[in-house]
Design an enzyme around this catalytic site. Sequence first.
Site, PDB file in Angstrom:
ATOM      1  N   HIS A 179      41.691  84.237 -16.110  1.00  0.00           N
ATOM      2  CA  HIS A 179      41.417  83.572 -14.829  1.00  0.00           C
ATOM      3  C   HIS A 179      40.250  84.165 -14.035  1.00  0.00           C
ATOM      4  O   HIS A 179      39.682  83.490 -13.183  1.00  0.00           O
ATOM      5  CB  HIS A 179      42.685  83.617 -13.962  1.00  0.00           C
ATOM      6  CG  HIS A 179      42.778  82.479 -12.982  1.00  0.00           C
ATOM      7  ND1 HIS A 179      41.686  81.931 -12.369  1.00  0.00           N
ATOM      8  CD2 HIS A 179      43.848  81.788 -12.527  1.00  0.00           C
ATOM      9  CE1 HIS A 179      42.062  80.961 -11.565  1.00  0.00           C
ATOM     10  NE2 HIS A 179      43.377  80.849 -11.641  1.00  0.00           N
ATOM     11  N   TYR A 192      50.995  76.683  -1.352  1.00  0.00           N
ATOM     12  CA  TYR A 192      49.600  76.915  -1.750  1.00  0.00           C
ATOM     13  C   TYR A 192      49.142  75.732  -2.591  1.00  0.00           C
ATOM     14  O   TYR A 192      49.747  75.414  -3.610  1.00  0.00           O
ATOM     15  CB  TYR A 192      49.525  78.202  -2.576  1.00  0.00           C
ATOM     16  CG  TYR A 192      48.150  78.633  -3.039  1.00  0.00           C
ATOM     17  CD1 TYR A 192      47.551  79.764  -2.509  1.00  0.00           C
ATOM     18  CD2 TYR A 192      47.464  77.946  -4.033  1.00  0.00           C
ATOM     19  CE1 TYR A 192      46.302  80.191  -2.950  1.00  0.00           C
ATOM     20  CE2 TYR A 192      46.215  78.352  -4.473  1.00  0.00           C
ATOM     21  CZ  TYR A 192      45.643  79.477  -3.932  1.00  0.00           C
ATOM     22  OH  TYR A 192      44.408  79.889  -4.370  1.00  0.00           O
ATOM     23  N   THR A 230      37.514  78.906  -4.823  1.00  0.00           N
ATOM     24  CA  THR A 230      38.646  78.131  -4.302  1.00  0.00           C
ATOM     25  C   THR A 230      38.947  78.511  -2.861  1.00  0.00           C
ATOM     26  O   THR A 230      38.522  79.543  -2.367  1.00  0.00           O
ATOM     27  CB  THR A 230      39.917  78.363  -5.143  1.00  0.00           C
ATOM     28  OG1 THR A 230      40.262  79.758  -5.089  1.00  0.00           O
ATOM     29  CG2 THR A 230      39.709  77.935  -6.582  1.00  0.00           C
TER      30      THR A 230
END
Length: 788
Positions: free
Chosen positions: A474, A590, A603
């Site tokens: 990630h 979230y 993001t």
Amino acid sequence: MAEAHQAVAFQFTITPEGIDLQLSYQALNQIYLSGVRSWKKRVSRMRNSVIKGVYPASPSSWLFVVIAILATMYMRSDPSMGLIAKIQQHLPLSASMSCAQGQTMVSALVFSTLLWLSLILTLRFCLKLLLSYHRWMFEQHGRVSTTTKVWVTLLRLLSGRKPLLYSYQTSLPHLPVPAIKDTLTRYLESVRPLLTGPEFERMSELANQFESTLGNRLQRYLKLKALWATNYVSDWWEEYIYLRSRSPIMVNSNYYGMDFLYVTPTAVQAARAGNTITALLLYRRKVNREELKPTRVPGTVIPLCAAQCERMFNTTRTPGDETDVLQHWQDSEFVAVYHRGRFFRLWVYRAGRLLCPREIEFQIQRILDDPSPPQPGEDKLGALTAGDRIPWSQMRKQYFSSGVNKRSLDAIERAAFFVTLDDEEQGMKGDDPAGNLDRYAKSLLHGKCYDRWFDKSFSIVIYKNGKNGLNAEHSWADAPTVAHLWEYTLATDAFQLGYTEDGHCKGEVDRSLPHPQRLLWDIPTEVQTQVTSSLAVATALADNVDCHVFPFREFGKGRIKKLRISPDAFIQISLQLAYYRDRGGFCLTYEASMTRLFREGRTETVRSCSNESCAFVKALEGGEGAEQCRRLFRLAAEKHQNLYRLAMTGAGIDRHLFCLYVVSKYLGVDSPFLKEVLSEPWRLSTSQTPIQQMELFDLKNHPDFISLGGGFGPVADDGYGVSYIIVGEDMINFHVSSKYSCSDTDSHRFGVQISQALQDILALLTPETKTASSNSKGPAQTQSKKLL
């Protein structure tokens, strides 16, 4: 080792008669062609650097400016207003420029070049100003201001030329730092439905105290960073959220992507691997040549930042004691392959030529047929990447920094990507389709905890029955970037490369290809002991993950859009209703939103649990009238859309507070407010996987080629992770995760609640289809179809 001898270009022997030199012309030819490929890449990079360096102008525009200046001078007019004469005075005299006409010509060329560069900088500055305009996103559908109409026209004019992948990078605006008062106000509004009266008063007091004391001091440092850095969030986000985490990245950070739902293009494992590897390498070629079109806001000409593509291939996360490091190499001509406890290096280029899919299939089949057993300690070595980071860092420094272990580890880390040839069969088909999908998700998320290399930027998994999937690290990029890659891979595999009637790859095979190279290891007892320990940690984590994947087929975005509601807002409010029914309350939620309208943006968080969404859920569950519930739903949907727009345009809450917290740590000061904010758990973490290249999938003629999307592990021990992908007009695929160790969560139960909530809200809204207001569209598409 035969492959080692084939790689030797020449050998020599010293004899009494002298030196006997033996050249291998085949090997020299291989070296020559590989060098040619390398130089072609260098030339291509230089050419692209020039093209994107002058964007939005073109290199040929320099010639146009020169001709225009010379033509004007030919008509005995001075377009430079005396500057050409001044340049001529400062030119050094030489024999080749002894005549005045030659000096004038050179001066005109210098002036033309300077004028051209000035025009480029002006155009780029204008484009940056245009891309900084975001008011269009907040305008109501059908009510477009004159300013926005003019903006659209100018943006189209400056974006008319065909851009390369990175052409817009220098023209994208920098992420702005929100006013601290605005962030605190939005934060307090977001937590109001989650706190009791006294708790909210206490949090308001902490926020006010922070603003009046430490906040403004931290804000000044943050604004200074924003002036200096390209993006004031991204580097800290990458380091502190991802790379400094010392817990396992498997499940906690890595995420997965799935194959087609209904279709497996071939049941031949080696053939599926051949086409998948080829498609990925073709995508890499497009990235290297910058032939990919820049990603844009759907339905518009507005570009998104492409910086995350730079580290997609040839990238590895290497462990450290305090922080990990992302390592990226310019090129790699091989991939690393794992099969039955053995690691291989598979060369995918030969003499500078990319192997065809049939040749890669041939090489993969050689690996599958190889009967050699794993070396001692080799079979579960990948567990080191699945466990805690500090032990892996220590083992790497002590036992993998030299010798045969270093050479083999380098082969894995420098590979274009990692491939696992799995002995299991996965997919939906079978006696238990729902359970099979759940097992498929768990297999991609963590596998056996040792048969993936979780540090690679991404790993491809090819199953025995031809199904495939990926597991992505990630830290280097977010899911939309990987999803773009995976969409291209699946579409190229199925529709471009294709298979023969018997399920094999197309093309001819050069059977003189050298065998894939077995990687050699010397694994001492200490490493094997740590492998066992890391595997125990990873297995406990993997066994605790409860995954549930289900396609929702009752309706899709087609029905939702007829109600003039954003599909994303509809789903998010449905998730709030489902969570309320599942847990009897609300939680901090979230939703990932992108900030790629800005340079190096990643993001931002959309706090989907709002006062408006809670009011709707309470009204619906409290038995209030249908008309009141519909009105409250409309308010909640519009509120969600506004939160999404704010997040996309740099006015979110959480990244700003996170950076203020990092500054406070650098300054060595404590903030009770920031400490409490950043310790709040996200018990419902959600993300939408967008389909970005719908043109690659012809769902009308091939309706079965539907993507399942992907998912991730739960963020909180007592919460849910929910990923969803809107496929076509009539389907939404959901991926739900939680932990078995929490008795209050159950992924399958929550999936049922999601399905029921979606249907209940649609039933509530259906009577008002004809009279629905038109104030709500998609998060970034309010004006897209009408304007852009």
